[in-house]
Design an enzyme around this catalytic site. Structure first.
Site, PDB file in Angstrom:
ATOM      1  N   SER A 678       0.806  -1.231   0.000  1.00 48.09           N
ATOM      2  CA  SER A 678       0.000   0.000   0.000  1.00 48.09           C
ATOM      3  C   SER A 678       0.835   1.275   0.000  1.00 48.09           C
ATOM      4  O   SER A 678       0.283   2.362  -0.135  1.00 48.09           O
ATOM      5  CB  SER A 678      -0.939  -0.003   1.205  1.00 48.09           C
ATOM      6  OG  SER A 678      -0.205  -0.001   2.413  1.00 48.09           O
ATOM      7  N   LYS A 721      -6.570   4.062   8.597  1.00 44.79           N
ATOM      8  CA  LYS A 721      -5.561   4.957   8.047  1.00 44.79           C
ATOM      9  C   LYS A 721      -6.033   6.406   8.066  1.00 44.79           C
ATOM     10  O   LYS A 721      -5.256   7.324   8.374  1.00 44.79           O
ATOM     11  CB  LYS A 721      -5.210   4.527   6.620  1.00 44.79           C
ATOM     12  CG  LYS A 721      -4.486   3.190   6.538  1.00 44.79           C
ATOM     13  CD  LYS A 721      -4.227   2.793   5.094  1.00 44.79           C
ATOM     14  CE  LYS A 721      -3.484   1.459   5.006  1.00 44.79           C
ATOM     15  NZ  LYS A 721      -3.242   1.050   3.608  1.00 44.79           N
TER      16      LYS A 721
END
Length: 806
Positions: A678, A721
């Site tokens: 990611s 996140k």
């Protein structure tokens, strides 16, 4: 006329013991008078008069309760034992009798008349016969009693005095002390020997009978095996006292039939009971069968708790116990509504997944309260043996049921709520895979006939409700995960933590520490300061610890000599309660940096900000990666470089940069392992910024996997996140286009505070984050780039719906 010898001596009354002249033996002295008499003897000439008391139950005898004849002895040694007892070694000297009583307290004391030993005269034929009979009987006595009397036998054979022989035999013989007293009182040597022979003859008959009985018992249970010999003796004793095992067997049978189990299970238990009836007394197999039957009968086969299905009450309980968690509460209420309409529907298996401290276990306890079910918690962390789930077969020593049935037995209900905690931390080794054993337990189509290895009969688990908890689903086997409905519990926002602290944690800690709400006041600003500067977590465990520390300090102030009426905690005096701030507030750089990009990472503890640094130096095209990276993350960096090589003209980068420049990509906090794809767009942005010298917006963070063609691929953990980005003061988050659906799951507080940009290609990321249009050129020193003015507005390729922005 013989002279009469009188001697003043302390007197010790012996209980169950007779001492003869010439004998050397030891015994323990414990009574106070005896101890004082012994002390008196040791302080004078070490001589004492030992006499047997008639009744051993008398604790404080006087002279009338003593035998008429005793023994004058000399104390050879005194040894004090732990406690108040004394062990004394004496040697008998001569017979004596009490002539005059001197005193009774504090010890017995009398004037003792010595009784001289009578002469036996010439040895007649009768006396010789008595002596030989004494030799023979004493030798037989040694064989039957198995006593080591070799020294006494030598004394016996070396003496022809009938009185001495009688004294030696009587001292070593095992007959009663009363009979020994008779021998001591007999002063004529010939009559004494005759009496001793008669008594010893009777004793030998008893010893022979005892030996015969012992031989019979040994022959019935295999000779030489002491264990079987003891058991057979117990069997004889029980047969004499009466046997009541049949009552126990009848009780087992009635309990088995009262359960009304299926025919297969009932037949199995009755068969085990019949085996128990046939076992001999004391058999180890009987103990195993008894334990098995007790374990089976203690299970709640037909015991159930009445389930409560009240949606209003359930909502009230859930709101009382937890703040937020609306998705979880909604799912629980849906389940209750379905059970109200379809009571016979098999229970679903829920899996609560989230970071530590967000309330997974406590939610399960609240569900048990809502349903009025008994709760049994099973911790699966570190379990790596299949037998922990299915149990051991009862033939093994120490066998027991598995944890599932043990929890059901603990709950004492056939429809409990079973909480399988930390299911993601199951292990496996050569003893089997416990996750495979859970496949049957967590399958509603199979668990109605769950077979534990110990029980060997089916047990219905279909009425149980199973809830599992985990920090991540990555380590849960796919087959096991497929049997559960996953409900994610996300990290708490700072506002949620504030409300949880005010409504739940602080009142709980005040009550635990014996404080009243009127005594301690903590302002909202102080709690926010604790959240921001003393904890950094997804849940509220550390926050609870800090509040507990605050309560301890307040308790100490309130119990001081000059105690205030109330303790108020504010941001100004917070350090007096919790010490120096552990975490300084995160600040963004004052200027937009070059080669430094804010990435977003997911961990089991929630989301984290992950900075990526890149430096470009003159060299030969080396690519160096540092920061404790995994293989997947290293491959992402190479993919980003390949994409940049195809876009050098658009970005204004030299075509041969991969030959003439050395690139160093670093991920700070190198002690922490990092992996995953990611960070691909983050690495790509940092390399482009370093190669072009263009700064990157300091208020932007990004996440997404990159392909070698520049496509931005979807990632996971977007909710956590974005919370991490909000905590760090980020204003804009770039995420993959395919993750647009996940934005709906983000907390409203986060959605209102952040601007979201969704992209399909890395070009859009570069356009949004890198200030390529700034009046600077590639290769210009970084210090010059840092002097660029901040652009007024950045136009993203695609902006999320207007209501998501401020």
């Amino acid at each position: 006329m013989e002279e009469i010898i009188l001697e003043r001596l302390p007197v010790i009354a012996l209980r169950g013991l007779t001492v003869f002249p010439g004998a050397v033996l030891h015994f323990d002295v414990g009574r106070e008078k005896s101890v004082r008499a012994l002390d008196r003897a040791m302080n004078t000439n070490q001589r004492v008069f030992l006499v047997t008391q008639n009744d051993i139950t008398t604790d404080d005898p006087d002279f009338d309760a003593l035998c008429p004849v005793g023994t004058v002895a000399k104390v050879k040694q005194v040894l004090r034992l732990p406690g108040e007892s004394i062990r004394v070694l004496i040697q008998g000297e001569t017979r004596g009798r009490v002539n005059t009583v001197i005193k009774l307290n504090p010890y017995l004391c009398a004037r003792i008349e010595h009784i001289p030993e009578q002469t036996h005269g010439p040895v007649t034929a009768r006396t010789e016969a008595e002596i030989r009979m004494a030799y023979q009987q004493f030798e037989t006595f040694m064989e039957l009693s198995q006593k080591m009397l070799g020294d006494d036998m030598l004394k016996l054979l070396s003496s022809h005095d009938p009185g001495v022989i009688a004294d030696i035999m009587a001292q070593d013989a095992t007959f009663d002390y009363r009979k020994k007293t008779q021998v001591l009182c007999q002063l004529d040597p010939n009559r004494r020997l005759h009496l001793c022979n008669v008594l010893l003859h009777k004793e030998l008959e008893v010893l022979r009978m005892e030996a015969e009985l012992q031989e019979k018992v040994q022959n019935s249970v295999n000779k030489g095996q002491r264990e079987y010999y003891l058991r057979e003796q117990l069997k004889v004793i029980h047969s004499e006292l009466g046997d009541d095992d049949e009552e126990e067997f009848d009780a087992y049978e009635s309990r088995i039939k009262a359960l009304k189990l299926p025919q297969e299970s009932e037949s199995k238990l009755l068969k085990e009971l019949e085996r128990l009836r046939k076992q001999p007394f004391g058999s180890s197999e009987a103990a195993v069968i008894r334990t098995y039957l007790d374990t089976v009968l203690e299970l709640p086969w037909n015991t159930r708790t009445k389930e409560r299905i009240d949606l209003t009450a359930a909502r009230k309980i859930l709101d009382e116990d937890h703040f937020g968690l609306e998705k979880v509460k909604e799912r629980i209420l849906e389940m209750l509504a379905v059970r109200k309409l379809a009571p016979d529907m098999k229970g679903q298996i829920l899996c609560l997944v989230g970071p530590p401290g967000v309330g997974k276990t406590s939610v399960s306890m609240s569900i048990a309260r809502c349903l009025n079910r008994k709760l049994a918690r099973i911790s699966l962390g570190g379990v790596h043996d299949e037998a922990e789930i299915r149990g051991h077969r009862k033939t093994y020593v120490g066998a027991m049921p598995g944890r599932i049935l043990a929890a059901v037995a603990q709950a004492k209900s056939s429809n409990p709520l079973l909480l399988l905690d930390e299911i993601d931390k199951l292990g496996s080794d050569y003893r089997g895979d416990p996750s495979a054993a859970l496949l049957e337990v967590l399958d509603s189509e199979q668990n109605a006939t769950f077979r534990d290895n110990y029980l060997e009969i089916p047990f219905d688990l279909s009425q149980c409700m199973f809830i599992t908890t985990a920090n991540t689903t990555d380590t849960i086997p796919r087959a096991l995960l497929d049997r559960m409905e996953v409900i994610e519990l996300s990290s708490y926002t700072d506002e949620e933590k504030l409300m949880i602290a005010k409504q739940h944690l602080l009142p709980k800690e005040l009550a635990r520490h014996g404080l009243k709400k009127s005594q301690v006041r903590v302002g909202d600003a102080a709690i926010r300061e604790v959240i921001a500067c003393y904890t950094r977590e997804s849940g509220v465990r550390n926050l609870e610890r800090e509040l507990a520390g605050m309560c301890r300090k307040a308790a100490m102030l309130l119990t001081a000599e000059e105690a205030p009426k109330r303790v108020t905690v504010t941001t100004a005096n917070l350090e007096q309660f919790l010490g120096v701030r552990k975490i300084l507030p995160d600040k963004l750089p004052e200027k937009d940096p070059v080669g430094l990009v804010n990435g977003l990472a997911w961990t089991a503890a929630g989301g984290e900000m992950l900075e990526v640094e890149c430096n470009v130096m003159e060299g030969s095209g080396k690519l160096e990666l540092t920061g404790n990276l995994g293989d997947v993350m290293k491959e992402s960096v190479h993919a980003a470089v390949s994409y940049i090589r195809t876009r050098t003209r658009e970005f204004g980068i030299a075509d041969d940069f991969y030959k003439t420049k050395d690139i160093h990509v670093h991920f700070p906090e190198g002690a922490i392992p990092k992996d995953g794809p990611s960070a691909g767009v983050t690495v790509c942005t940092a390399i482009v910024s370093a190669l072009t010298g263009a700064p990157v917006r300091r208020d932007i963070a990004m996440t997404g996997e990159i392909s070698i063609r520049g496509r931005v691929l979807p990632i996971g953990g977007l909710k956590e996140k974005t919370m991490a980005a909000l905590r760090r003061g980020i204003k804009t988050v770039i995420s993959p286009q395919d993750n647009e659906k996940d934005l709906e799951e983000i907390d409203q507080t986060v959605r209102r505070a952040l601007q979201f940009i969704t992209v399909e290609h890395a070009d859009a990321v570069i356009d949004a984050a890198v200030l390529l249009n700034a009046p600077a050129c590639a290769g210009q020193p970084r210090t010059e780039m840092d002097k660029l003015p901040l652009p007024a507005k950045t136009v993203p390729p695609k902006v999320r719906k207007p209501d998501i922005r401020q």
